[in-house]
Enzyme design. Structure first.
Site, PDB file in Angstrom:
ATOM      1  N   HIS B  15     125.468  31.494 -20.014  1.00 51.24           N
ATOM      2  CA  HIS B  15     125.259  31.584 -21.454  1.00 51.24           C
ATOM      3  C   HIS B  15     123.852  31.123 -21.758  1.00 51.24           C
ATOM      4  O   HIS B  15     123.052  30.961 -20.856  1.00 51.24           O
ATOM      5  CB  HIS B  15     126.315  30.833 -22.267  1.00 51.24           C
ATOM      6  N   ALA B  16     123.541  30.963 -23.033  1.00 53.67           N
ATOM      7  CA  ALA B  16     122.200  30.607 -23.459  1.00 53.67           C
ATOM      8  C   ALA B  16     121.187  31.591 -22.861  1.00 53.67           C
ATOM      9  O   ALA B  16     121.430  32.784 -22.797  1.00 53.67           O
ATOM     10  CB  ALA B  16     121.881  29.157 -23.101  1.00 53.67           C
TER      11      ALA B  16
END
Lengths: 571, 92
Positions: B15-16
């Site tokens: 993620h990110a």
């Protein structure tokens, strides 16, 4: 003429024309159908075009933003044309839903999925809802939510501002901030003070003011008037003059009778530090080191940290710089340090406590600080945030000693540390009161909640009493050392929360025996000017008055009534 | 259908920033690529070019995921994506 009363959070008297923050986008009615004469494929194409233009708009804003705001905007832009979102909306359109309703529902289910995952993903859930609202606004042809763009200066009226809004706020065109929600320690208040903009929060009814109306805003009194009177115009003119004379702080914080109270600055990095030095700050009372980390997914190296710290130290050669070790957690999550799935992050593993779960980060930070300090001429003090017990203070002091740091200290933000200040201070060299969190924890009131504005002010007599107890604890600890044959001077107790930026409260804190006041550099001139008008004895009298008040409102009113200089200067 | 397994190497999981980079690369491929956790049924696989899909997948560092694609260039596309997944993007 109509008046509105709220809570004044940043002084200044100004007249200007209102621009309302666009109303939040309303939900398309449940079950809203596609018009009979529109083919589903045309509606899908219209949705894709709207999504593309929202993407382009966010991308353009990301390109002109910097830092944290930029990363958030870039990710949000990607979401606007995400295939998962658009495909699921497309299915709903093909089943007969209107494009607006389809994207609304698709956004809701994606957002819920992210929310249920918790942690970092849950934080992104609101970004999906923001994208959804922008696409619906685009489909309807109404202004996108967010701060209006305008060439002419205006007074921004909103329900409340989010950190993401403040990143795009242009202080060259925004004259003042007025919100119907928010509290004295909300993001709106903090940004207004750092930009030096007059601001009033929690002012009921201001949402109804029409765009373009002329209003008078008094950011000290928390007052907003429609159709300003001649008297208001005179006040605004007078403020423009006084704020010009207030602009200079001579770099010498003192009471009228020469009791020295050094006025220091709160900074987040070298840029702030240089600006603060230019505004006369006598040092740094709070260097928020987490600002060097916030855009990071991983821990910066010791070299990188040492360079960032030295840049701040170099702005204050020969002067005191109080550095706070990493204060991650709650509203400042760091992926390599904090667990974002905690059910109650304000009471969770944050501040110094992250050393329990991720040992090593703090020791490496102390190593970087010690190295930067040895290469600079600043007098470097180091304090840990969120200390609750004397044992924690003792352990922090030994970590500092091991790193070669001479002056360890603690933040007093947790009421337990204030109540046991004498034993806590036996372990360290100084204490600094973080009044924002101290207020939040003493009053059990979330800092960001508008309905709790009344509770969430450092004027609460209970908070002032905790400040007094901390000062008394320091005196008691000093006396104990003297009795056992040592030097008996009380260890310094400063304040580095928002409270120190309020000139009236700064006088009260001085009267309570606080030794230094650290604030946003913009407030140095106002605090320095007011402090010079009272003697230490008068300040002590005002402190007794505030402590004896039955409420925060009365404490503030009683003290302000005895400081006519505030009214004269419009503070 | 060509498929590959890969172990997520980035410290923050998928993620990110790593998710954004991966979604971008997947979107640039000539074929549609899907992603699923190892052991998940094939019909639950998600679009690898969607950042939201990647985020809801919730793959952490060390998790094994399955990438699938069909058509011309599928093998090359999968190889490129596996390489990215097995790089610690947070370390860059």
């Amino acid at each position: 003429m109509q008046n509105f009363q709220g809570v004044g959070v940043s002084p200044g008297r100004i007249i200007g024309s209102v621009r309302q923050m666009p109303k939040p986008v309303s939900e398309p009615p449940s079950g809203e159908r596609l018009a009979a004469d529109v083919a589903p494929e045309d509606a899908v194409a219209r949705l894709k075009a709207a999504a593309q233009s929202v993407h382009d708009e966010l991308k353009a804003r990301a390109d002109s933003a910097s830092g944290d705001g930029k990363a958030v905007l870039e990710a949000t832009a990607l979401m606007a044309k995400d295939t998962m979102l658009l495909k699921s909306a497309g299915k709903l359109i093909n089943a007969g839903s209107s494009a607006e309703r389809a994207i609304w529902e698709a956004g809701a289910s994606v957002s819920e999925m992210l929310h249920n995952l918790g942690g970092y993903m849950a934080e992104r859930a609101t970004d999906v809802l923001d994208v959804r609202a922008r696409i619906v606004a685009e489909l309807r042809g109404v202004p996108a939510p967010g701060i209006p763009s305008s060439e002419t200066p205006f007074i921004l009226v909103a329900e409340d501002l989010a950190p993401a809004d403040t990143a795009t706020l242009n202080p060259a065109v925004v004259l003042a901030l007025v919100t119907s929600g928010g509290g004295p320690q909300s993001h709106t208040a903090i940004i207004a003070r750092s930009l030096g903009l007059p601001a009033v929060v929690a002012a009921h009814g201001v949402d109804e003011i029409a765009d373009g109306s002329e209003v008078y805003v008094d950011g000290a009194a928390g007052f907003v008037a429609l159709e300003p009177s001649d008297e208001h115009r005179a006040s605004a003119t007078a403020w423009a003059e006084t704020s010009a004379t207030l602009a200079a702080f001579d770099g010498n914080g003192t009471t009228a009778d020469g009791h020295l109270v050094p006025l220091l600055a709160n900074v987040g990095g070298a840029k702030d530090a240089v600006a603060a030095a230019g505004l006369g700050a006598q040092g740094v009372g709070l260097f928020r080191t987490e600002f060097c980390f916030l855009e990071r997914d991983t821990e910066p190296s010791v070299d990188e940290q040492a360079a960032a710290y030295k840049a701040v130290f170099d702005a204050f050669p020969g002067k005191k710089v109080v550095l706070r070790t990493l204060d991650a957690g709650a509203d400042k999550p760091l992926p390599f340090l904090t667990d974002a799935t905690e059910p109650n992050p304000a009471l969770g593993v944050r501040g110094y406590r992250t050393d329990f779960t991720t040992p090593g980060v703090l020791e490496r930070q102390l190593e970087a600080i010690a190295r930067a300090a040895s290469e600079s001429e600043a007098d470097v003090w180091v304090m840990a945030p969120m200390i609750s017990t004397a044992a924690e203070a003792g352990r922090f002091a030994s970590l500092c000693a091991a790193a070669g740091i001479k002056t360890p200290g603690v933040m007093v933000e947790v009421p337990s540390a204030a109540l046991t200040a004498a034993t806590v201070l036996r372990e360290v060299g100084f204490a600094s009161l973080g009044t924002n969190d101290l207020t939040q924890y003493a009053m059990a009131a979330d800092r960001q909640l508008g309905p709790l504005a009344e509770l969430n002010t450092p004027w609460q007599p209970a908070v002032l009493r905790l400040v007094q107890l901390t000062v008394e604890g320091a005196a008691q600890e000093g006396a104990g050392r003297e009795a056992s044959g040592g030097a008996g001077a009380a260890k310094p107790v400063g304040v580095c929360g928002e409270a120190a930026a309020d000139p009236a409260l700064a006088v009260v804190l001085t009267g309570l025996g606080v030794t230094t006041l650290s604030m946003t550099a913009r407030s140095l001139a106002a605090v320095g000017t007011v402090l010079k008008t009272v003697t230490l004895e008068q300040a002590q009298e005002l402190a007794r008055l505030a402590l004896s008040a039955p409420s925060a409102t009365e404490a503030r009113e009683w003290v302000r009534a005895k400081l006519p200089v505030l009214e004269e200067l419009g503070l | 259908m060509p498929e590959r397994t890969a172990t997520v190497a980035s410290r923050s999981g998928l993620h990110a920033r790593p998710a954004a980079l991966f979604a971008e690369l997947a979107g640039e491929q000539p074929v549609d690529v899907t992603i699923a956790m190892q052991g998940q049924p094939e019909d639950e696989a998600m679009d690898a070019a969607s950042i939201l899909s990647l985020m809801t997948l919730g793959a952490a560092k060390g998790d094994v995921v399955v990438l699938r694609a069909e058509g011309d260039g599928a093998d090359a596309a999968l190889d490129a994506l596996v390489k990215l997944l097995e790089t610690d993007l947070d370390a860059e």
